[in-house]
Design an enzyme around this catalytic site. Structure first.
Site, short mmCIF file in Angstrom:
data_model
loop_
_atom_site.label_atom_id
_atom_site.label_comp_id
_atom_site.label_asym_id
_atom_site.label_seq_id
_atom_site.Cartn_x
_atom_site.Cartn_y
_atom_site.Cartn_z
N GLU A 1 -11.88 10.96 -12.70
CA GLU A 1 -11.75 9.64 -12.83
C GLU A 1 -13.06 8.90 -13.27
OE1 GLU A 1 -10.94 8.48 -8.73
OE2 GLU A 1 -9.15 9.82 -8.81
N ASN B 1 -9.83 14.76 -15.66
CA ASN B 1 -8.70 14.46 -14.64
C ASN B 1 -8.72 12.89 -14.23
OD1 ASN B 1 -6.39 15.46 -12.91
ND2 ASN B 1 -7.46 14.88 -10.94
N HIS C 1 0.12 9.11 -10.46
CA HIS C 1 0.31 8.53 -9.21
C HIS C 1 0.99 7.16 -9.71
CE1 HIS C 1 -1.76 10.76 -6.43
NE2 HIS C 1 -3.08 10.93 -7.25
N GLU D 1 -1.50 15.32 -9.87
CA GLU D 1 -1.22 14.90 -8.66
C GLU D 1 0.03 13.78 -8.51
OE1 GLU D 1 -4.70 12.72 -7.27
OE2 GLU D 1 -6.15 14.24 -8.34
N ASP E 1 3.26 11.67 -7.50
CA ASP E 1 3.97 10.95 -6.53
C ASP E 1 4.42 9.77 -6.97
OD1 ASP E 1 1.43 9.59 -6.13
OD2 ASP E 1 1.09 10.67 -4.15
#
Ligand code: G3I
Length: 349
Positions: free
Chosen positions: A159, A200, A236, A265, A267
């Site tokens: 990030e 990432n 996300h 990651e 979701d």
């Protein structure tokens, strides 16, 4: 048994869909995501909550049965592994690495350089920039050294960009300047030369200012000979915001650089209560990222950030939202689960 239920519900879903191509199953009795992913070139992974792994048998069996990579949700973060300066605690992370080995799984290490979940002792008021540089270097060597040879891929820098493509204002940028990213990758490569080293981030799945910034950064790092191997997209997503429609185009441009890519990651949260339209939209969100991954050459893994709503970070952070993973609190699979499995079976490179 609950896990049996996952398999049973999956079997029913697949049987009803009637869409499983002959020969795609390695074993007729293995309905797992892991089996569906076999031969696709893309590993299926999950984030792991270590408290749940210790205490919850159906959860533990689910991790072992359904996935072929694992990512520690929290226990490899800096605050967890070095709570006091020079005092290391690898116990929980070691347990995950051992679990992975017992179950024939690879580990994605998460994460080395970040602005969040750093130990309380790590402040700019306490250390000079030169000391912070040494501290960061030591952290990378200590953590990667401890796990050397046992981690498949590391999220080295997490990030680092803002949404507008400028570098995020962090302790590292302020103290060390923008070169901290290249330094981190160089140190990481020295510490464990065989590990794949990833950038990432979130909101970098489609083409936008943030992913453009990553594209420029990767080209710059490579031109400087910096060992960066992969571009991670967290994934996300949220049903109520819609999904980016340029994911394939984005993944392709990194793929063409010869870079590995991964969804790290995934979701797809929604506003509660759930309804069938939201749940169907969620399945499309999960599926669209997996399709993009399967359609390029060098996408190596697709990781869900938890596989059951029983352990998901979402409700604690987004008020009124949840149901973000592919199975509910009782390990009952949702359409998203079947979409993942069907996508692995139907979309081949
Ligand atoms: O460890 C403490 C525990 O001692 C304490 O009793 C408890 C009380 O709240 O908190 C525990 O720490 C929590 C930690 O997770 C471990 O469970 C923190 O409060 C909580 O904020 C932390 O949340 C994690 C979050 O990262 C922190 O930023 C989530 O579980 C984790 O899913 C989330 O993961 C991040 C990725 O690393 C990076 N990308 C975004 C993603 C979602 O935010």
């Amino acid at each position: 048994m609950r896990l049996g239920r996952i398999a049973a519900v999956l079997a029913v879903g697949i049987a009803m869909a009637g869409s499983t191509p002959a020969g795609a199953h390695p074993r007729a009795d293995d309905d797992s995501l892991r089996a569906a992913a076999r031969g696709s070139g893309v590993r299926i992974g999950t984030a792991v909550d270590m408290s749940a792994l210790a205490a919850d048998t159906p959860y533990r069996e689910g991790v072992a049965r359904e996935f072929d990579t694992v990512t520690p949700e929290n226990v490899m973060k800096w605050e967890a592994v070095e709570p006091q300066p020079g005092v290391y605690d690898w116990a929980a992370a070691d347990r995950l690495v051992d679990f992975a080995r017992q179950n024939g799984q690879l580990v994605r290490g998460h994460t080395l350089v970040w602005h969040s979940q750093n130990p309380a002792w790590l402040t700019e008021a306490t250390y000079t920039p030169a000391q912070l540089r040494t501290i960061l270097r030591n952290h990378i060597f200590a953590e990667m050294g401890h796990f050397k040879g046992r981690i498949w891929a590391w999220d080295v820098a997490n990030e680092v960009f803002n949404e507008d493509g400028t570098l995020r204002d962090t302790i590292w940028l302020r103290a060390l300047g923008p070169g901290y990213i290249a330094d981190a990758f160089r140190w990481a490569h020295q510490a464990d030369p065989k590990a794949l080293l990833f950038l990432n981030d979130y909101n970098n799945e489609g083409i936008n200012a943030k992913s453009d910034a990553y594209f420029a950064l990767v080209k710059q790092l490579r031109a400087q000979g910096v060992p960066v191997h992969g571009y991670g997209m967290q994934g996300h997503l949220a049903v109520h915001y819609g999904f980016p429609d340029t994911v394939l185009e984005n993944v392709r441009r990194f793929d063409k650089l010869g870079l590995k890519t991964a969804f790290t990651e995934v979701d797809v949260r929604m506003q509660l209560p759930t309804d069938s339209a939201k749940v169907q939209a969620q399945a499309e969100g999960f599926g669209s990222l997996l399709r993009a991954c399967l359609l390029v050459k060098h996408c190596v893994s697709y990781t869900v950030w938890g596989f059951t709503d029983k352990y998901s970070w979402v409700p604690g952070v987004f008020e009124g939202e949840g149901s973000a993973t592919p199975a509910d609190e009782n390990f009952q699979v949702k359409p998203a689960w079947n979409t993942l499995r069907d996508t692995f079976l139907l979309v081949r490179r």
